[in-house]
Write a protein that holds these residues in place. Structure first.
Motif: not given
Length: 308
Positions: A125-136
């Motif tokens: 459950l990412p909360v920022n661009d850093y976490g979300l871009s890694h998840l993608q």
């Protein structure tokens, strides 16, 4: 001899990893955009990288090139492009050059605000661009693996630490363990921006490399692997640890400056969490301790400052 490519080879993780695997007798090809590159890799030009061909056989590609958390915050659009499209380019490069094994260096921060026990089955459950871009980027690795294009593994280390290979060229002073050490040596103070109640788990880069060394042949069995360290500690506890090392090992007093308690209500303690893995103990259990790193790094940095 195992031949491997490491992207982001001149970065903090990449440079330590190159040294680690070279010491193990592996042949390491450096993929980066600096003059010492064996393979030119610029995440701002992913199509150019994806189309490159190499003549030699390669056993493993470790993709460690990415925009870090500060860059993601300051340059979000460029960083998302680098992290997501750059990962697709690395995958296409591997497909084009018949590189079968691919390991992607993701991050614990895909979990945003961690709570409870977190293992490979826990939903990110990412909360920022850093976490979300890694998840993608992770999802690209998983898609290429499902389609049989590569054999991919995603590793999610917690916050990592290690002695920089070249301190003169080192630029990641926003990383808390190194920042606290530097601040303590240069100013004799460690100034916290918050009460420091938030906790972090820390794992050494050498432990991550040892896990990769032992697990890459298991990629088909373990497509996702969490890598945790020995120490889970609050930011304030880490600052106090640096403070204790400075006085006990180097006879230097360091003042710890914490925001007035009146503001503590604005920074409540985060939920307790345990970062763990369903598979790691069977591969290799990390041993590097953050306090040993602090002693070694302070000793190194103080020596350099005294020469200056």
């Amino acid at each position: 001899m195992i031949r491997l490519i490491i992207s982001g080879a001149n970065g903090y993780f990449g440079s330590i990893a190159c040294q680690y695997f070279e010491d193990k007798g592996w042949q390491v090809l450096k993929a980066c955009r600096q003059d010492n590159a064996d393979i030119w890799c610029d995440l701002d030009s992913p199509e150019q990288f994806a189309k490159l061909t190499i003549d030699s056989h390669v056993d493993l590609f470790i993709h460690a090139a990415a925009a870090h958390e500060v860059t993601c915050r300051e340059q979000p659009y460029r960083s998302i492009y680098q992290n997501v499209v750059g990962t697709k380019a690395a995958l296409d490069f591997c497909v084009k050059n018949n590189i079968e094994h691919f390991i992607y260096l993701s991050t614990f921060h895909v979990f945003g605000h961690p709570k409870g026990e977190i293992n490979e089955s826990t939903e990110p459950l990412p909360v920022n661009d850093y976490g979300l871009s890694h998840l993608q980027a992770e999802q690209y690795v998983q898609m290429y693996t499902r389609e049989g294009k590569i054999k991919g593994m995603v590793i999610r280390p917690s916050n990592f630490f290690g002695i920089p290979v070249d301190l003169d060229k080192f630029g990641r002073w926003t990383l808390v363990p190194l920042a606290f050490c530097r601040e303590a040596i240069e100013t004799h103070k460690i100034v916290l921006k918050t009460p420091g109640l938030q906790k972090r788990n820390f794992v050494s880069v050498n432990d991550i490399c040892r896990v990769i060394e032992n697990s890459y042949v298991l990629i088909e069995k373990i497509p996702l692997l969490h890598i945790y360290g020995v120490n889970t500690i609050s930011i304030r506890g880490l600052a106090e640890l640096v403070q204790n090392v400075m006085i006990n090992n180097f006879n230097n007093k360091v003042e710890l400056v914490i925001p007035n308690n009146i503001y503590s209500s604005y920074f409540p303690q985060r939920n307790e969490f345990t970062y763990t893995s369903k598979y790691l103990k069977e591969i290799y259990e990390p041993r590097g301790r953050i306090e040993n790193f602090i002693v070694d790094f302070v000793d190194l940095f103080k020596g350099i400052k005294s020469v200056e």
